[in-house]
Motif scaffolding. Structure first.
Motif, short mmCIF file in Angstrom:
data_model
loop_
_atom_site.label_atom_id
_atom_site.label_comp_id
_atom_site.label_asym_id
_atom_site.label_seq_id
_atom_site.Cartn_x
_atom_site.Cartn_y
_atom_site.Cartn_z
N ARG A 109 0.88 -1.68 0.22
CA ARG A 109 0.20 0.02 -0.10
C ARG A 109 1.18 1.17 -0.24
O ARG A 109 1.58 1.33 0.80
N HIS A 110 0.37 2.31 -0.68
CA HIS A 110 1.30 4.00 -0.44
C HIS A 110 1.41 3.88 0.19
O HIS A 110 -0.14 3.71 1.50
N HIS A 111 2.73 4.75 0.85
CA HIS A 111 1.98 5.72 2.07
C HIS A 111 3.48 6.53 2.20
O HIS A 111 4.32 6.47 0.76
N ASP A 112 3.87 7.53 3.25
CA ASP A 112 4.45 8.65 3.34
C ASP A 112 5.51 7.96 4.19
O ASP A 112 5.59 7.34 4.51
N HIS A 113 6.47 9.64 4.56
CA HIS A 113 7.77 9.02 6.11
C HIS A 113 7.43 10.15 6.49
O HIS A 113 7.84 11.32 5.64
N LEU A 114 7.81 10.04 7.72
CA LEU A 114 8.63 10.46 8.69
C LEU A 114 9.69 10.44 8.40
O LEU A 114 9.91 9.55 9.16
N ILE A 115 10.86 11.27 8.73
CA ILE A 115 12.41 10.72 8.81
C ILE A 115 13.23 11.81 9.56
O ILE A 115 12.85 12.97 9.79
N CYS A 116 13.46 11.08 10.86
CA CYS A 116 14.42 12.27 12.17
C CYS A 116 15.42 12.34 10.85
O CYS A 116 16.64 11.39 11.17
N VAL A 117 15.84 13.32 11.19
CA VAL A 117 17.23 14.02 11.04
C VAL A 117 17.99 13.67 11.56
O VAL A 117 19.06 13.78 11.23
N ASN A 118 18.39 13.30 13.00
CA ASN A 118 19.42 13.20 13.84
C ASN A 118 19.65 11.69 14.62
O ASN A 118 20.65 11.39 14.14
N CYS A 119 18.42 11.03 14.46
CA CYS A 119 19.01 10.06 14.45
C CYS A 119 18.34 8.06 13.12
O CYS A 119 18.46 7.48 13.05
N GLY A 120 17.66 8.75 12.29
CA GLY A 120 17.26 8.53 11.46
C GLY A 120 15.63 7.73 11.63
O GLY A 120 15.81 7.25 10.31
N CYS A 121 14.77 7.93 12.44
CA CYS A 121 14.28 6.71 12.38
C CYS A 121 13.20 7.14 11.65
O CYS A 121 12.89 8.22 11.30
N LYS A 122 12.29 6.36 11.54
CA LYS A 122 11.34 6.37 10.15
C LYS A 122 10.30 5.88 10.32
O LYS A 122 9.77 4.25 10.75
N VAL A 123 8.73 6.63 9.67
CA VAL A 123 7.50 6.23 10.34
C VAL A 123 7.01 6.30 9.00
O VAL A 123 7.00 7.35 8.26
N GLU A 124 6.04 5.38 8.57
CA GLU A 124 5.56 5.02 7.75
C GLU A 124 4.11 5.49 8.22
O GLU A 124 3.83 5.31 9.52
N PHE A 125 3.44 6.28 6.79
CA PHE A 125 1.36 7.14 7.19
C PHE A 125 1.03 7.32 5.93
O PHE A 125 1.97 7.20 4.90
N TYR A 126 -0.10 7.15 6.32
CA TYR A 126 -1.10 7.42 5.76
C TYR A 126 -2.02 8.24 5.81
O TYR A 126 -2.42 7.91 7.10
N ASP A 127 -2.39 9.29 5.03
CA ASP A 127 -3.77 10.51 5.55
C ASP A 127 -4.56 10.42 4.23
O ASP A 127 -3.73 10.92 3.30
N ASP A 128 -5.79 10.03 4.54
CA ASP A 128 -7.08 10.21 3.71
C ASP A 128 -6.58 11.98 2.73
O ASP A 128 -6.75 12.37 1.90
N GLU A 129 -6.55 12.41 3.72
CA GLU A 129 -7.05 14.18 3.87
C GLU A 129 -6.13 14.40 2.75
O GLU A 129 -5.62 15.16 1.86
N ILE A 130 -4.16 13.99 3.47
CA ILE A 130 -3.27 14.31 2.63
C ILE A 130 -4.09 14.16 0.60
O ILE A 130 -3.17 14.39 0.21
N GLU A 131 -3.43 12.49 1.13
CA GLU A 131 -4.13 12.42 -0.15
C GLU A 131 -5.24 12.71 -1.47
O GLU A 131 -4.90 13.40 -2.79
N ARG A 132 -6.34 13.25 -0.57
CA ARG A 132 -7.01 13.94 -1.37
C ARG A 132 -6.88 15.05 -2.27
O ARG A 132 -7.21 16.15 -2.73
N ARG A 133 -6.33 15.96 -0.69
CA ARG A 133 -5.68 17.08 -1.49
C ARG A 133 -4.32 17.30 -2.52
O ARG A 133 -3.79 18.31 -3.03
N GLN A 134 -3.81 16.07 -2.99
CA GLN A 134 -3.09 16.50 -3.71
C GLN A 134 -3.53 16.09 -4.63
O GLN A 134 -2.79 16.55 -6.43
N GLU A 135 -4.43 15.26 -5.03
CA GLU A 135 -5.70 14.96 -6.02
C GLU A 135 -5.79 16.44 -6.56
O GLU A 135 -5.80 16.52 -7.27
N LYS A 136 -6.37 17.07 -5.64
CA LYS A 136 -7.13 18.26 -5.41
C LYS A 136 -5.86 19.21 -5.96
O LYS A 136 -5.97 19.69 -7.66
#
Length: 156
Positions: A101-128
């Motif tokens: 499934r498509h997802h986006d990422h939050l990435i810590c610039v200090n330790c490199g920790c990565k969080v995958e997330f999906y947000d319907d609102e962000i996806e809709r806004r990108q389409e719009k």
């Protein structure tokens, strides 16, 4: 004395077919080395570097060079089976794109920790946004960079 290395790799399934078809369309050969690297990539979950993939591949097939892994990863990205995640400072991680499934990422610039997330609102806004500018989205990638909670707490 020259020894010929024979790789026996079963590349069956939809993802492998996509890769083989992609190579064929580009006029490239489906070499045993590419098959081994592609199969190993498809069996490896999560985010990982080219170096990590090379480490996994060379345990079973030490004859395969690191440059071959890098070139094959580029082919996997170009074929749509892999996605690359640029962490800056010449660090790139790879992950599966096909069958995930498509997802986006939050990435810590200090330790490199990565969080995958999906947000319907962000996806809709990108389409719009794309539509408002006369675009039809075919794909996108979003990475947000900042400090994770642990790193922020260490700065206090």
């Amino acid at each position: 004395m020259t020894m010929k290395i024979v790789f026996i790799v079963d590349m069956t399934g939809a993802a492998e077919k996509i890769f083989i078809d992609y190579l064929s369309r580009k006029g490239l050969t489906v070499t045993p080395q590419r098959k081994v690297i592609a199969e190993t990539f498809l069996e490896t979950e999560g985010h990982f570097s080219a170096e990590k993939l090379y480490g996994i591949v060379c345990v079973k097939y030490p004859e395969i060079g690191q440059a071959t892994v890098y070139r094959t990863l580029k082919l996997l990205v170009d074929s749509g089976l892999a996605d690359s995640l640029d962490l800056g400072e010449e660090a790139t991680l790879y992950e599966h794109a096909y069958g995930h499934r498509h997802h986006d990422h939050l990435i810590c610039v200090n330790c490199g920790c990565k969080v995958e997330f999906y947000d319907d609102e962000i996806e809709r806004r990108q389409e719009k946004l794309a539509k408002a500018n006369g675009y039809t989205l075919t794909r996108h990638r979003m990475s947000l960079y900042g400090l994770c909670e642990n790193c922020r707490n260490k700065l206090k």
